[in-house]
Every structure is written in C-alpha cells, then in structure tokens.
Design an enzyme around this catalytic site. Structure first.
Site, PDB file in Angstrom:
ATOM      1  N   ASP A 227      -4.176   0.334  -9.878  1.00 21.48           N
ATOM      2  CA  ASP A 227      -5.603   0.051 -10.048  1.00 21.48           C
ATOM      3  C   ASP A 227      -5.935  -0.400 -11.470  1.00 21.48           C
ATOM      4  OD1 ASP A 227      -5.574   1.007  -7.512  1.00 21.48           O
ATOM      5  OD2 ASP A 227      -6.845   2.755  -7.887  1.00 21.48           O
TER       6      ASP A 227
ATOM      7  N   SER B 102     -13.495   1.579  -8.239  1.00 22.22           N
ATOM      8  CA  SER B 102     -14.561   1.711  -9.229  1.00 22.22           C
ATOM      9  C   SER B 102     -14.096   2.578 -10.394  1.00 22.22           C
ATOM     10  CB  SER B 102     -15.801   2.329  -8.584  1.00 22.22           C
ATOM     11  OG  SER B 102     -15.566   3.666  -8.190  1.00 22.22           O
TER      12      SER B 102
ATOM     13  N   GLU C 146       0.843  -1.208   0.000  1.00 21.05           N
ATOM     14  CA  GLU C 146       0.000   0.000   0.000  1.00 21.05           C
ATOM     15  C   GLU C 146       0.873   1.251   0.000  1.00 21.05           C
ATOM     16  OE1 GLU C 146      -3.205   0.206  -1.117  1.00 21.05           O
ATOM     17  OE2 GLU C 146      -3.615  -1.284   0.424  1.00 21.05           O
ATOM     18  N   HIS C 147       0.492   2.226  -0.831  1.00 21.42           N
ATOM     19  CA  HIS C 147       1.251   3.481  -0.958  1.00 21.42           C
ATOM     20  C   HIS C 147       2.693   3.213  -1.409  1.00 21.42           C
ATOM     21  CE1 HIS C 147      -1.662   6.506   0.465  1.00 21.42           C
ATOM     22  NE2 HIS C 147      -2.135   5.531   1.204  1.00 21.42           N
TER      23      HIS C 147
END
Ligand code: ADP
Ligand code: MG
Length: 364
Positions: free
Chosen positions: A165, A120, A27-28
C-alpha cells in the site's frame, strides 16, 4: 476562510498529496515476499501543514466526526485507538529512521474512501510524510518514505500489513501499474494495455472481523512456508509441492504460489498489449481467492460475477484484503463508466446490494 485557517488561525506552509491505490493483481502475496501490481486511483489525501516552534503536534481530519484538532507532544506518543494513531505512528517511525522534525499543525482532507480496500491509511501516511519532507527539508527517498509509512502501521497502529500500500501510494500513478517485488522492493512501471481502462466498485459489505481473519491467513502462510522448508512462500516455484501440506494450508499455499505466477504473467501480457489475457488472469485470481484462500464473501462473488458477465468487461476480481470491500474490473476503453453503472444496477435489482462506483471518479 480555508479549513486550515479556521482550525489553526493561520495559513499552511506546505500542501502535499498522496493517492489511494487499487491492486490489479497479486492479492495476499506481499507478506509472503511475493509480487503485486497496484496502481494509483484518482482520489487522494491532502495534508496541509505549518511549522510550530515548540514540540507540539496538532492534527485535524475533515473525514472524521470530531472537527477539532487532536494534540500530542513529540516524544510522548501514546496509542489512543483512533485515527490519530496513524499520525503518531508516522512520527514515531520517522524518528526511528533518524529524521527529526519540530512540532507542526496539520489538516487532513481525503477523497479516498476509508476502509474499502483502497488504502486510505497509506494515503494518509504518505501524504503526511510528503508534507513533513517538504516542510522540514528531510532527506527522504520515495522507497524509504514508504517503509516509514508501513512501520507506522505495523509497529504503532498494530495492523500487520505488507509494504504494497505504501509503495503504491508513494510511487504509483493513475496511468501505469506498479510491478513490485515485495522482497527486494525493486519496482517497475508497466503501462495498462491500450484499449482498456479500470472500473472499481465498492460492494458496500464491511466485515467486522477482517483484521482477525487477515492475521489467521498470515499465520497460515508462515506455517505453510515452515512445513515446506522455505523462508517464505515466495520461494516455492513448483505448485505441486503445496499438495503435501495438510488442509487448509495446501489451498492457502496454492493460492500464493499461483497468484505470484499470475502477476508475472499479467506483467508479460501487459507488455505484449494483450488485454484479453490480463482479463482472464483477473478471473483466475478471483477464483483462487474465493476457493483456495477463502477471503471472499458471497456478496462480493455476486458482484464479481455480474462484472464478468458484462459484455465490455474483460475480467474482474475482488481487490484488497477481502471479506467485503471493493472489486476491480478490466473494461474496454471508454466503457468503464457505463459498465460500472450497469453492474451496480444489476447488483441492486437482482441481489438488493448497494455498490458504489469509485473509479472512474465522479461516475457514482
Ligand atoms: P483502508 O486503508 O483500506 O482504507 P484501513 O483500515 O487500513 O482501511 O485504514 C482506515 C483507517 O485509517 C481509518 O479508520 C482511519 O483511522 C485512518 N484514516 C484513513 N484516512 C483518514 C483520514 N482522511 N482522516 C482520518 N483518518 C483516516
Ligand atoms: Mg489500509
């Protein structure tokens, strides 16, 4: 009549899908050229599309309040500060990459929760690009498609996201994790260890200033790299070097360096079918995000702690950008649905929180 027919008075030529994603660990790290390990979730975005003979685009989403098509002309995209910017940005980035389309009508429907850290936005970009690739027979490989989706978001929408993503939505599936080197974009599918599955719960906490905090963290990472004399924090192997940085850059850099190491170790542990070790790495990742990178919030910490205390959970952590959003837990095979219920129930009775079960699907 289908929603498409109702909106546009005809049938679509193509129907394409793209999934949301959950990041297992890493993460990050993507905007420091580091490692990530996302996988697709069952929920996906569907884009139905029909050609037009002019240069007009009409797009409608079943996930927004306004149930009528929004129109723009190709070549005249203007930022509007709404969801249509993701569509416009995708077209602008596609054209910049040398791919031309005529106008089209598009209908978007999604089961990916919006704004919960399950991407999304990438599902929308990748779904639209897949529909356009099919409809206009574009010569577009999956990695190139991911890059265009990312450019839409960074260059047009103005969200400075990493590439994770779009790579995940374009290339991952819901059975394997996708190990990505975000600098080279080399990737590899890594199966989840047998005997475990994933649960994802939304904390219900939305942070209004997440975008601003995200920018601050990015800047801190860039500054830390500069002070250490490296191109990106990815290039720091020895975590001891981060101690020379002024606070809080020392903690920020320590998170990125140790998180990259955790991703590599998690991939190894998954290959060796060692789910207990993967679970411990989830826990360590959360502690690092909470204490060093400081992107968690007390409600999410409480939800993670409840998950970690559950007998069928091997490890749990916040997932996504932070400041609210979702958590991911590694759970014994066949137990994810029940464990997620137990955790949500405890969160509501002990902390009055309202967690929503996102994975396994249909267990809410
Ligand atoms: P996340 O990607 O984590 O869900 P983002 O803030 O990156 O959150 O993206 C959410 C935005 O993407 C929404 O506010 C909306 O503008 C756009 N979006 C995503 N999915 C849809 C959809 N199905 N229909 C319309 N807009 C969507
Ligand atoms: Mg997003």
């Amino acid at each position: 009549m289908s929603d498409f027919a109702e909106a546009f008075g005809r049938s679509p030529d193509v129907v394409a899908h793209a999934p949301g994603r959950v990041n297992l660990i890493g993460e990050h790290t993507d905007y420091s050229g580091g490692f990530v390990l996302p996988m697709a979730i069952p929920q996906r975005t569907t884009v139905s599309l029909a050609h037009r003979n002019d240069g007009r685009v009409r797009a409608m989403s079943m996930n927004v309040a306004q149930r009528e098509p929004i129109t723009f002309e190709l070549g005249h995209e203007r930022k509007q500060g709404s969801w249509i910017d993701y569509v416009q940005g995708t077209i602008v980035a596609l054209r910049a990459a040398g791919h031309l389309t005529a106008g089209f009508d598009a209908l978007i429907e999604s089961a990916v929760p919006v704004g919960s850290g399950l991407s999304s936005s990438a599902a929308l970009e990748v779904g639209l690009l897949r529909a356009l690739r099919q409809a206009f027979v574009l010569d577009l490989a999956d990695v190139a498609l991911a890059k265009i989706g990312r450019a839409a978001e960074t260059d047009f929408v103005g969200a400075p996201v990493g590439i994770m993503d779009q790579m995940a939505s374009s290339l991952a599936d819901a059975k394997n994790a996708l190990f990505i080197d975000t600098r080279s974009l080399a990737y590899e599918r890594v199966p989840l260890p047998t005997d475990v599955e994933i649960a994802v719960l939304d904390s219900g906490i939305a942070h209004d200033h997440a975008a601003g905090d995200y920018r601050t963290r990015r800047k801190e990472c860039e500054r830390a790299a500069e002070l250490l004399g490296v191109r990106e924090l990815r290039d720091v192997d020895d975590v001891g070097r981060t101690a020379s940085l002024p606070a809080p850059l020392d903690r920020r850099a320590r998170h990125v360096v140790t998180e990259n190491a955790r991703v590599l170790e998690a991939v190894l542990a998954m290959r060796e079918n060692d789910p207990l070790r993967v679970g411990r790495l989830f826990d360590a990742s959360h502690a690092s995000l909470r204490d060093d990178f400081e992107v968690s919030v007390p409600g999410v910490d409480r939800l993670v702690a409840l998950a970690q205390a559950h007998p069928d959970v091997l490890g749990a952590r916040m997932t996504g950008g932070g400041f609210g959003g979702a958590i991911v837990a590694l759970v014994r095979q066949g137990r994810a649905g029940e464990a997620a219920h137990d955790i949500a129930r405890a969160y509501s009775s002990r902390h009055r929180g309202h967690a929503r079960i996102l994975v396994p699907e249909g267990k809410a």
